[in-house]
Design a protein around this motif. Structure first.
Motif, PDB file in Angstrom:
ATOM      1  N   SER A 190     -13.320  15.338  14.966  1.00 48.20           N
ATOM      2  CA  SER A 190     -12.089  16.141  15.455  1.00 48.20           C
ATOM      3  C   SER A 190     -12.430  16.386  16.964  1.00 48.20           C
ATOM      4  O   SER A 190     -11.103  16.429  17.782  1.00 48.20           O
ATOM      5  N   LEU A 191     -13.448  16.195  17.553  1.00 51.86           N
ATOM      6  CA  LEU A 191     -13.621  16.299  19.157  1.00 51.86           C
ATOM      7  C   LEU A 191     -12.978  17.569  19.597  1.00 51.86           C
ATOM      8  O   LEU A 191     -12.385  17.875  20.515  1.00 51.86           O
ATOM      9  N   ASN A 192     -13.099  18.695  18.720  1.00 51.90           N
ATOM     10  CA  ASN A 192     -12.612  20.035  18.953  1.00 51.90           C
ATOM     11  C   ASN A 192     -13.186  21.052  18.176  1.00 51.90           C
ATOM     12  O   ASN A 192     -14.297  20.745  17.357  1.00 51.90           O
ATOM     13  N   LEU A 193     -12.593  22.216  18.085  1.00 51.14           N
ATOM     14  CA  LEU A 193     -13.279  23.384  17.425  1.00 51.14           C
ATOM     15  C   LEU A 193     -12.158  24.341  16.777  1.00 51.14           C
ATOM     16  O   LEU A 193     -11.014  24.230  17.137  1.00 51.14           O
ATOM     17  N   SER A 194     -12.500  25.169  16.133  1.00 47.11           N
ATOM     18  CA  SER A 194     -11.774  26.298  15.680  1.00 47.11           C
ATOM     19  C   SER A 194     -10.419  25.507  15.015  1.00 47.11           C
ATOM     20  O   SER A 194     -10.559  24.699  14.332  1.00 47.11           O
ATOM     21  N   THR A 195      -9.472  26.356  15.240  1.00 49.15           N
ATOM     22  CA  THR A 195      -8.033  25.729  14.427  1.00 49.15           C
ATOM     23  C   THR A 195      -7.683  24.654  15.089  1.00 49.15           C
ATOM     24  O   THR A 195      -6.555  24.030  14.762  1.00 49.15           O
ATOM     25  N   GLY A 196      -8.217  24.061  16.251  1.00 41.89           N
ATOM     26  CA  GLY A 196      -8.182  22.886  16.683  1.00 41.89           C
ATOM     27  C   GLY A 196      -8.388  21.825  15.647  1.00 41.89           C
ATOM     28  O   GLY A 196      -7.685  20.756  15.426  1.00 41.89           O
TER      29      GLY A 196
END
Length: 277
Positions: free
Chosen positions: A111-117
């Motif tokens: 996702s290259l992101n975190l949490s609800t990202g």
């Protein structure tokens, strides 16, 4: 049915997970001499431990063996995980494929992101699955949406950044004395950076995030926006009301961050997470 999966860093609520038929693999949280799964300890319990002990909990990615077992399900699996620049979770999931029968098809999305990202991508995948798309098509489409996620959140205290090794003691002291609240963003390469340093009251920081969101309105995907926090309900209600006033979003979802995310950002952290068209 396509097996749609993610990890606990996606911070999706139990209701969302159940209603959208999503499986979640929890990370590990080491706290108070206990090895717990993310979800077995609340942010409030975690913050109380830090306050009493002065120690920050430690977190760990699921092991390769855990991933291999997690992926042993019928049919095709899609896994969307926390940024590989922030955790060993996605790398472990890739290594786990070597332990599986070659006939098992698993599509892994970083996702290259975190949490609800992450959660935004998972729910987009659920929308496509429910619309009849195939696993390979969904995986390819979600990869296209990865750079369109925008994640930023305001941190109320620099204590957790300091204890987690993300700022120096001097920076933490100066930030506390000057009442500086950094707004952290997830960068395009999947790493974290300081987007803005807010000096003054907390409301100033909340409004700064709102103004940033509004500046993107012509290009925001109207399907859904997340407000995710670590236990500041009144601030969340304020952000939700202001986002709804724009009339540009079909659904505003509120979730509370799990123990893994909370371990690194601390109490009274809150963010607005959305995608661009």
């Amino acid at each position: 049915m396509i097996d749609l999966t993610t990890d606990s860093c996606s911070d999706l609520s139990r209701e969302i997970i159940q209603s959208r038929n999503i499986r979640v693999l929890p990370l590990q949280v080491f706290i108070n001499n206990q090895n717990l799964k993310d979800g077995e300890v609340t942010p409030q319990q975690l913050f109380k431990f830090v306050e009493e002990s002065g120690n920050l909990p430690k977190t760990a990615a699921p092991s390769i063996a855990e991933f291999a077992e997690f992926f042993r399900t019928p049919g095709e699996t899609i896994y969307i995980g926390i940024s590989s620049k922030l955790s060993a979770t996605v790398p472990n999931s890739i290594l786990a494929l070597e332990l599986l029968d070659g006939n098992k098809k698993v599509y892994i999305v970083d996702s290259l992101n975190l949490s609800t990202g992450i959660g935004l991508l998972v729910l987009k995948a659920a929308d496509l699955r429910d619309a009849g798309w195939g696993a390979a098509e969904i995986s390819e489409e979600i990869q296209r949406w990865v750079p369109k996620v925008r994640t930023s959140f305001i941190i109320d205290t620099m204590e957790y950044l300091y204890k987690g090794g993300r700022c120096t003691a001097l920076q933490a002291i100066v930030g506390s004395v000057l009442k500086i609240r950094p707004i952290i963003e997830v960068r395009s390469d999947g790493t974290l950076g300081v987007k803005e340093k807010i000096r003054g009251g907390r409301m100033k920081g909340l409004n700064s995030m709102l103004e940033d969101f509004k500046s993107h309105l012509p290009h925001v995907d109207p399907t859904r926006v997340f407000v995710t926090h670590t236990g500041c309900d009144e601030d969340a209600a304020y952000l939700v009301e202001e986002i709804r006033k724009t009339g540009a979003v079909q659904e505003v979802l509120v979730t509370i961050a799990g123990a893994t995310i909370s371990s690194h950002c601390g109490p009274n952290t809150i963010g607005i997470l959305f995608m661009l068209k």
